[in-house]
Design an enzyme around this catalytic site. Structure first.
Site, PDB file in Angstrom:
ATOM      1  N   ASN A   1     -10.221   0.273  -0.145  1.00 52.76           N
ATOM      2  CA  ASN A   1      -8.761   0.273  -0.163  1.00 52.76           C
ATOM      3  C   ASN A   1      -8.282  -0.293  -1.505  1.00 52.76           C
ATOM      4  O   ASN A   1      -8.393  -1.493  -1.748  1.00 52.76           O
ATOM      5  CB  ASN A   1      -8.268  -0.579   1.015  1.00 52.76           C
ATOM      6  CG  ASN A   1      -6.757  -0.618   1.134  1.00 52.76           C
ATOM      7  OD1 ASN A   1      -6.045  -0.198   0.231  1.00 52.76           O
ATOM      8  ND2 ASN A   1      -6.279  -1.134   2.252  1.00 52.76           N
TER       9      ASN A   1
ATOM     10  N   HIS B   1      -3.194   7.299   2.822  1.00 52.57           N
ATOM     11  CA  HIS B   1      -3.660   6.018   2.281  1.00 52.57           C
ATOM     12  C   HIS B   1      -5.043   5.728   2.856  1.00 52.57           C
ATOM     13  O   HIS B   1      -5.294   5.951   4.046  1.00 52.57           O
ATOM     14  CB  HIS B   1      -2.663   4.921   2.676  1.00 52.57           C
ATOM     15  CG  HIS B   1      -3.138   3.544   2.362  1.00 52.57           C
ATOM     16  ND1 HIS B   1      -3.620   3.193   1.117  1.00 52.57           N
ATOM     17  CD2 HIS B   1      -3.208   2.419   3.127  1.00 52.57           C
ATOM     18  CE1 HIS B   1      -3.967   1.925   1.139  1.00 52.57           C
ATOM     19  NE2 HIS B   1      -3.739   1.429   2.341  1.00 52.57           N
TER      20      HIS B   1
ATOM     21  N   CYS C   1       0.815  -1.226   0.000  1.00 50.04           N
ATOM     22  CA  CYS C   1       0.000   0.000   0.000  1.00 50.04           C
ATOM     23  C   CYS C   1       0.845   1.271   0.000  1.00 50.04           C
ATOM     24  O   CYS C   1       0.322   2.353  -0.264  1.00 50.04           O
ATOM     25  CB  CYS C   1      -0.951   0.006   1.193  1.00 50.04           C
ATOM     26  SG  CYS C   1      -2.112  -1.357   1.150  1.00 50.04           S
TER      27      CYS C   1
END
Ligand code: UT7
Length: 328
Positions: free
Chosen positions: A283, A253, A113
């Protein structure tokens, strides 16, 4: 001194939507649980048979158009992803082919990520070397391809999407100003996908044992994410003498609304300075930050101080300080 400025940003997310109501039919969950614990309402899903580069090609073509760049002028294409089209060749190669990019070097980066931050720092250094003037940084994932739709603790979290930015040199005080990136293997047991690599190549056994899906111990990852993202974001502010009033935007994020709010609070930022679109996309791993930048592009002003921060498997994490280089 040469710096790397972002001169254009675009993103692509598929049209197909999976809502929380859809998940209520698949696993033992509720819209109320997902919204209150994670903050996701819906996420986008790329069709079976299509890969991450399909989304990337759309984002890259749009960035080339926005920055008046011909495909043959691109010199570098860096692609951060955890869900490459194939183990090899790289998704950078797949995307270059789809976009007619023929004169560039290209490769993939795996930092989960945190991938966009790693790729942006790498691309920035290509530009700072003075040798490259058109560097594409692409990041994103088809997370639905590694999501276990029988596991309620992970399946509502993820979606598909890709973002892309163009980096070009500037001698002015704009662009990538500073970055702090980390990797620490302490996270390996808590967040991984063990099937399909060289230790456990695909076999009947890996399939039977669900080893081709994301494995995550949510609470452990949550605690690390909050403390690491907050610490490193405060550190980069202090190192660059930025007060909370100097920071125009935080681009975190998008893994959990509670993580995002905790990081923003630690930095002393009001909620209106924090980019949040987790409710729409979930996500998308390496895709979340460039997808936010693309969505907010029209609101960004030349000279805005922007802090990007991410946390992911490894663990990897970091913060990057960006001075926005153009008005739309
Ligand atoms: O992007 C890379 C980095 N990843 C992250 O940053 C993710 C970090 N982790 C998280 O965001 C959160 O830990 C999760 C969203 C994954 C989970 O939220 P949580 O508040 O930590 O929940 P939990 O794991 O502590 O579970 C609480 C309860 C459990 O039930 P019991 O044991 O209290 O009875 C779970 O079984 O919630 C239950 N639960 C669910 N209930 C309804 C777990 N998933 C679900 C679900 N629906 N989908």
């Amino acid at each position: 001194m040469i710096r790397a400025a972002i001169t254009g940003v675009s993103a692509y997310t598929p049209e197909k939507i999976l809502t929380n109501a859809d998940f209520e039919k698949i696993v033992d969950t509720t819209d109320e649980w997902i919204m209150s614990r994670v903050g996701i309402k819906e996420r986008r899903v790329l069709d079976k048979g299509l890969g991450t580069s399909t989304m990337a090609a759309e984002a890259v073509k749009s960035v080339l158009e926005k920055t008046n760049t011909k495909p043959e002028e691109v010199e570098v294409i860096i692609f951060a992803t955890t869900t490459p089209d194939y183990i090899f060749p790289s998704t950078a190669a797949m995307t270059a082919e789809a976009c007619g990019i023929k004169n560039a070097l290209g490769f993939d980066i795996q930092a989960a990520c945190s991938g966009f931050l790693y790729a942006l720092e790498t691309g920035s250094n290509f530009v700072k070397s003075g040798q490259y003037k058109k560097v594409l940084v692409v990041a994103g994932d088809k997370m639905t391809s590694i999501t276990n739709y029988k596991d309620r603790t992970t399946c509502p979290l993820f979606g598909d999407g890709v973002g892309a930015v163009m980096l070009e040199p500037t001698e002015e005080e704009y662009g990538v100003m500073d970055s702090i990136l980390h990797v620490d293997g302490v996270g390996i047991p808590h967040l991984h996908m063990h099937g399909g690599g060289s230790v456990h190549p695909a076999s009947h056994e890996t399939v039977d044992n669900d080893m081709h899906y994301v494995y995550q111990e949510g609470q452990v990852v949550f605690k690390h994410a909050v403390s690491k993202m907050a610490d490193v974001s405060v550190e980069i502010m202090e190192r660059n003498n930025l007060t909370k009033d100097d920071v125009n935007w935080l681009v975190p994020h998008q893994a959990n609304i509670r993580i995002i709010e905790a990081v923003g609070n630690r930095m002393g930022l009001s909620a209106d300075k924090v980019m949040i679109n987790i409710q729409k996309y979930g996500n998308t791993s390496a895709g979340t930050i460039p997808i936010c930048l693309a969505e907010w592009e029209s609101q960004l002003k030349k000279g805005d101080n922007i802090i990007l921060t991410a946390f992911g498997a490894g663990f990897t994490w970091g913060s990057l300080y960006l001075k926005w280089a153009y008005n739309k």
